[in-house]
Design a protein around this motif. Structure first.
Motif, PDB file in Angstrom:
ATOM      1  N   ARG A 121       8.017   4.710 -11.410  1.00 33.72           N
ATOM      2  CA  ARG A 121       8.007   6.123 -11.046  1.00 33.72           C
ATOM      3  C   ARG A 121       8.069   6.978 -12.308  1.00 33.72           C
ATOM      4  NH1 ARG A 121       9.202   6.664  -5.565  1.00 33.72           N
ATOM      5  NH2 ARG A 121      10.074   4.791  -4.603  1.00 33.72           N
ATOM      6  N   VAL A 181       5.314   7.720  -7.619  1.00 31.45           N
ATOM      7  CA  VAL A 181       4.814   6.400  -7.990  1.00 31.45           C
ATOM      8  C   VAL A 181       3.645   6.586  -8.948  1.00 31.45           C
ATOM      9  CG1 VAL A 181       3.773   4.266  -7.161  1.00 31.45           C
ATOM     10  CG2 VAL A 181       5.545   5.392  -5.801  1.00 31.45           C
ATOM     11  N   ASP A 186      10.754  -1.051 -10.070  1.00 34.71           N
ATOM     12  CA  ASP A 186      11.611  -1.132  -8.892  1.00 34.71           C
ATOM     13  C   ASP A 186      10.891  -1.941  -7.818  1.00 34.71           C
ATOM     14  OD1 ASP A 186      13.599   0.629  -9.940  1.00 34.71           O
ATOM     15  OD2 ASP A 186      12.335   2.333  -9.369  1.00 34.71           O
ATOM     16  N   ALA A 225       9.657  -2.624  -4.124  1.00 33.80           N
ATOM     17  CA  ALA A 225       9.278  -1.759  -2.999  1.00 33.80           C
ATOM     18  C   ALA A 225       8.544  -2.598  -1.953  1.00 33.80           C
ATOM     19  CB  ALA A 225       8.385  -0.626  -3.476  1.00 33.80           C
ATOM     20  N   ASN A 226       8.536  -2.090  -0.744  1.00 30.52           N
ATOM     21  CA  ASN A 226       7.749  -2.710   0.316  1.00 30.52           C
ATOM     22  C   ASN A 226       6.334  -2.155   0.261  1.00 30.52           C
ATOM     23  OD1 ASN A 226       9.848  -4.243   1.454  1.00 30.52           O
ATOM     24  ND2 ASN A 226      10.598  -2.444   2.533  1.00 30.52           N
ATOM     25  N   GLU A 257       5.644   1.101   2.420  1.00 31.50           N
ATOM     26  CA  GLU A 257       6.313   2.377   2.187  1.00 31.50           C
ATOM     27  C   GLU A 257       5.250   3.463   1.992  1.00 31.50           C
ATOM     28  OE1 GLU A 257       9.356   2.367  -0.845  1.00 31.50           O
ATOM     29  OE2 GLU A 257       9.993   0.362  -0.250  1.00 31.50           O
ATOM     30  N   VAL A 316       3.959   4.107  -1.546  1.00 29.93           N
ATOM     31  CA  VAL A 316       3.158   3.007  -2.088  1.00 29.93           C
ATOM     32  C   VAL A 316       1.769   3.014  -1.458  1.00 29.93           C
ATOM     33  CG1 VAL A 316       2.993   0.492  -2.332  1.00 29.93           C
ATOM     34  CG2 VAL A 316       5.212   1.632  -2.579  1.00 29.93           C
TER      35      VAL A 316
END
Length: 114
Positions: A6, A12, A31, A33-34, A37, A40
């Protein structure tokens, strides 16, 4: 698992399957992340559109091609069974979905779903 970076605003700016440029002891600014999300998905969508300038028109062209296929079948230029089985299945799936959307639109008074 997806890793993201980020900027100072929290947006992002990078996504990767691996945390690039770091060893096992530190994250290197990445980081976890899924992939589903919203941030993303939006970031990856921007990459896809910029990588392929035709992407925005692809969905509209799909509908044009469906209508063209229907026209060719209606005028007996081709038969539905002339199409490969995979194409037949996709067209049938889309027709079923469109019919269901049309029924739902008729129920709530918005008959312009197609």
């Amino acid at each position: 698992m997806i890793f993201i970076k980020r900027n100072a605003k929290g947006e992002v700016i990078a996504a990767s399957r691996e945390p690039i440029g770091c060893d096992n002891s530190e994250s290197g600014g990445w980081d976890v992340a899924n992939g589903d999300e919203p941030e993303v998905v939006a970031f990856c969508g921007l990459l896809t559109e910029s990588a392929n300038p035709l992407s925005p028109s692809d969905l509209g062209l799909v509908r044009v091609l469906e209508d063209l296929i229907d026209l060719l079948i209606d005028r007996a230029v081709i038969r539905f069974t002339d199409l490969p089985p995979a194409a037949q299945a996709k067209l049938m799936e889309r027709r079923g979905t469109r019919e269901a959307m049309h029924r739902l639109g008729a129920l709530d008074g918005t008959d312009d779903v197609l």
